[in-house]
Design a protein around this motif. Structure first.
Motif, mmCIF file in Angstrom:
data_model
loop_
_atom_site.group_PDB
_atom_site.id
_atom_site.type_symbol
_atom_site.label_atom_id
_atom_site.label_comp_id
_atom_site.label_asym_id
_atom_site.label_seq_id
_atom_site.Cartn_x
_atom_site.Cartn_y
_atom_site.Cartn_z
ATOM 1 N N SER A 29 -2.317 10.747 -10.294
ATOM 2 C CA SER A 29 -3.288 9.973 -11.067
ATOM 3 C C SER A 29 -3.985 10.879 -12.088
ATOM 4 C CB SER A 29 -4.335 9.344 -10.133
ATOM 5 O OG SER A 29 -5.110 10.357 -9.504
ATOM 6 N N HIS A 81 -9.762 3.868 -12.311
ATOM 7 C CA HIS A 81 -9.358 3.075 -13.473
ATOM 8 C C HIS A 81 -10.552 2.391 -14.127
ATOM 9 C CE1 HIS A 81 -6.733 0.502 -15.924
ATOM 10 N NE2 HIS A 81 -7.580 -0.480 -15.636
ATOM 11 N N ASP A 96 -6.730 5.563 -0.723
ATOM 12 C CA ASP A 96 -6.361 5.984 -2.072
ATOM 13 C C ASP A 96 -6.186 4.801 -3.011
ATOM 14 O OD1 ASP A 96 -6.368 8.576 -1.197
ATOM 15 O OD2 ASP A 96 -4.201 8.867 -1.274
ATOM 16 N N LEU A 97 -5.646 3.691 -2.495
ATOM 17 C CA LEU A 97 -5.409 2.532 -3.348
ATOM 18 C C LEU A 97 -6.720 2.029 -3.935
ATOM 19 C CD1 LEU A 97 -3.104 0.694 -4.288
ATOM 20 C CD2 LEU A 97 -3.600 -0.795 -2.343
ATOM 21 N N VAL A 98 -7.751 1.931 -3.117
ATOM 22 C CA VAL A 98 -9.074 1.514 -3.594
ATOM 23 C C VAL A 98 -9.641 2.577 -4.545
ATOM 24 C CG1 VAL A 98 -11.440 0.985 -2.909
ATOM 25 C CG2 VAL A 98 -9.526 0.128 -1.546
ATOM 26 N N ARG A 112 -7.755 -3.232 -1.306
ATOM 27 C CA ARG A 112 -6.825 -3.432 -2.415
ATOM 28 C C ARG A 112 -7.322 -2.721 -3.670
ATOM 29 N NH1 ARG A 112 -3.407 -7.266 -0.544
ATOM 30 N NH2 ARG A 112 -4.201 -8.752 1.024
ATOM 31 N N PHE A 113 -6.419 -2.545 -4.621
ATOM 32 C CA PHE A 113 -6.735 -1.907 -5.896
ATOM 33 C C PHE A 113 -7.879 -2.643 -6.588
ATOM 34 C CE2 PHE A 113 -6.117 -1.555 -10.497
ATOM 35 C CZ PHE A 113 -6.031 -0.173 -10.673
ATOM 36 N N GLU A 114 -7.839 -3.975 -6.534
ATOM 37 C CA GLU A 114 -8.853 -4.783 -7.216
ATOM 38 C C GLU A 114 -10.248 -4.543 -6.643
ATOM 39 O OE1 GLU A 114 -4.901 -6.352 -7.821
ATOM 40 O OE2 GLU A 114 -6.026 -5.900 -5.976
ATOM 41 N N LEU A 150 -8.057 4.565 -6.510
ATOM 42 C CA LEU A 150 -7.391 4.482 -7.813
ATOM 43 C C LEU A 150 -7.977 3.348 -8.651
ATOM 44 C CD1 LEU A 150 -3.708 5.096 -6.678
ATOM 45 C CD2 LEU A 150 -5.169 6.664 -7.961
ATOM 46 N N GLY A 151 -8.365 2.254 -8.002
ATOM 47 C CA GLY A 151 -9.053 1.181 -8.717
ATOM 48 C C GLY A 151 -10.388 1.644 -9.254
ATOM 49 N N ASN A 158 0.854 -1.192 0.000
ATOM 50 C CA ASN A 158 0.000 0.000 0.000
ATOM 51 C C ASN A 158 0.886 1.237 0.000
ATOM 52 O OD1 ASN A 158 -1.667 2.201 0.723
ATOM 53 N ND2 ASN A 158 -3.022 0.891 1.916
ATOM 54 N N GLY A 217 -11.420 -1.686 -5.784
ATOM 55 C CA GLY A 217 -11.920 -0.511 -6.492
ATOM 56 C C GLY A 217 -12.479 -0.845 -7.860
#
Length: 323
Positions: A271, A244, A236-238, A212-214, A240-241, A72, A216
């Motif tokens: 981003s 995307h 933020d990681l979520v 996790r990103f996934e 950003l998913g 993270n 998101g």
């Protein structure tokens, strides 16, 4: 050639024993003298010898930091800043992660605790009794986990969440979604809902999921098929998913949906579009956590609560609600 303790003592105008006390018992040194010695050590590039110190005083000269997920992007700046802060107090930092698993946390604690003078546990998944037992065996500081009587560093999102609610309402949003990746005891969804409702903002909670990103990616599909015009992500990681996947689905940000993260990592500013987020200061967390653990090791941190605040950082991912 390594700088010696005698060279530091000479540069600071104090005895060798005073320099030794600065690194082994700083509470016994006057503040002015302490600062003079540390400044001299910094100028000369002096680093205490943890092995020798351990032999003399039964200490390792290391602090343990156990975090949920080193991947993270929120955590590496904290580790770096804590290393810098600990170094000024004669310590090094040993960091490890648990991959968000209780079994991994137990194993990591067992391994790391043998090599450090104290532990910082971030959002520990262990039960209260186990944490109390651990605190009896080694100086312990909890971050974002409350156990009465144990030293705690608490990150308060209250101010940042309230600012996020005002921000979205000013843009005309009324229907929001929260991508929840918190454990039940954190009650982050409840805190956001209570802050949003007075502003006339309804809140649909998605999850709980893993942070996790996934997550998101999955949540963005649900948002796109619903009626929410604004999304607050667990971190933020979520977020950003979410950004995307919304782009992949042809959903405009912020034209169709506004997105807010939590943490203010480096990726939030870089981003596309740049991410509006609730900022938590990595430097302040690192400084306060390291100081609290050093105080706890010295017997001065028992039961203390230190709170870190937050604030909204508006960027390009939020805008007027679609008409």
């Amino acid at each position: 050639m390594a700088v010696t303790i005698r060279e530091v003592a000479s540069a600071a105008g104090v005895s060798v024993s005073t320099v030794s006390r600065v690194y082994t018992a700083p509470d016994q040194v006057q503040a002015q003298t302490l600062r003079r010695v540390l400044d001299a050590a910094d100028r000369l590039g002096y680093t205490p010898n943890p092995a020798a110190r351990s032999l003399r005083g039964g200490r390792t000269g290391s602090l343990g930091l156990i975090i949920p997920d080193i991947a993270n992007p929120f955590f590496p700046p904290i580790v770096k800043a804590m290393q810098a802060r600990a170094r000024r107090q004669g310590y090094t930092v040993l960091a490890a992660d648990t991959d968000e698993r209780e079994s991994d946390e137990s194993e990591t604690i067992a391994a790391v605790s043998k090599q450090v003078d104290g532990l910082i546990l971030w959002a520990s998944t262990l039960g209260e009794e186990r944490l109390r037992d651990l605190a009896e065996r080694i100086p312990l500081v909890l971050v974002n986990r409350h156990v009465p009587g144990l030293p705690e560093l608490r990150v308060s999102l209250g101010a940042g969440i309230a600012q996020a609610a005002e921000h979205l309402r000013a843009y005309g949003h009324t229907r929001c979604a929260f991508v929840d990746c918190s454990r039940p005891e954190m009650e982050r969804g409840k805190a956001i809902r209570e802050a949003f409702e007075p502003h006339g903002l309804s809140l649909v909670e998605l999850g709980p999921y893993e942070p996790r990103f996934e997550t998101g990616l999955h949540a963005a599909t649900l948002v796109a098929s619903g009626q929410a015009t604004a999304v607050v992500a667990h971190n933020d990681l979520v977020a950003l998913g979410v950004l995307h996947q919304l782009a992949q689905l042809g959903v405009r940000v912020p034209g169709d949906v506004s997105v807010i993260g939590i943490d203010d990592t480096l990726l939030a500013a870089t981003s596309t579009p740049s991410l509006t987020t609730i900022r938590i200061s990595a430097d302040e967390i690192a400084t306060q956590a390291a100081d609290l653990l050093v105080d706890t090791i010295a017997g001065r941190g028992s039961g203390r609560l230190v709170e870190i605040g937050s604030r909204l950082v508006p960027r390009a991912s939020t805008g007027p609600a679609p008409r």
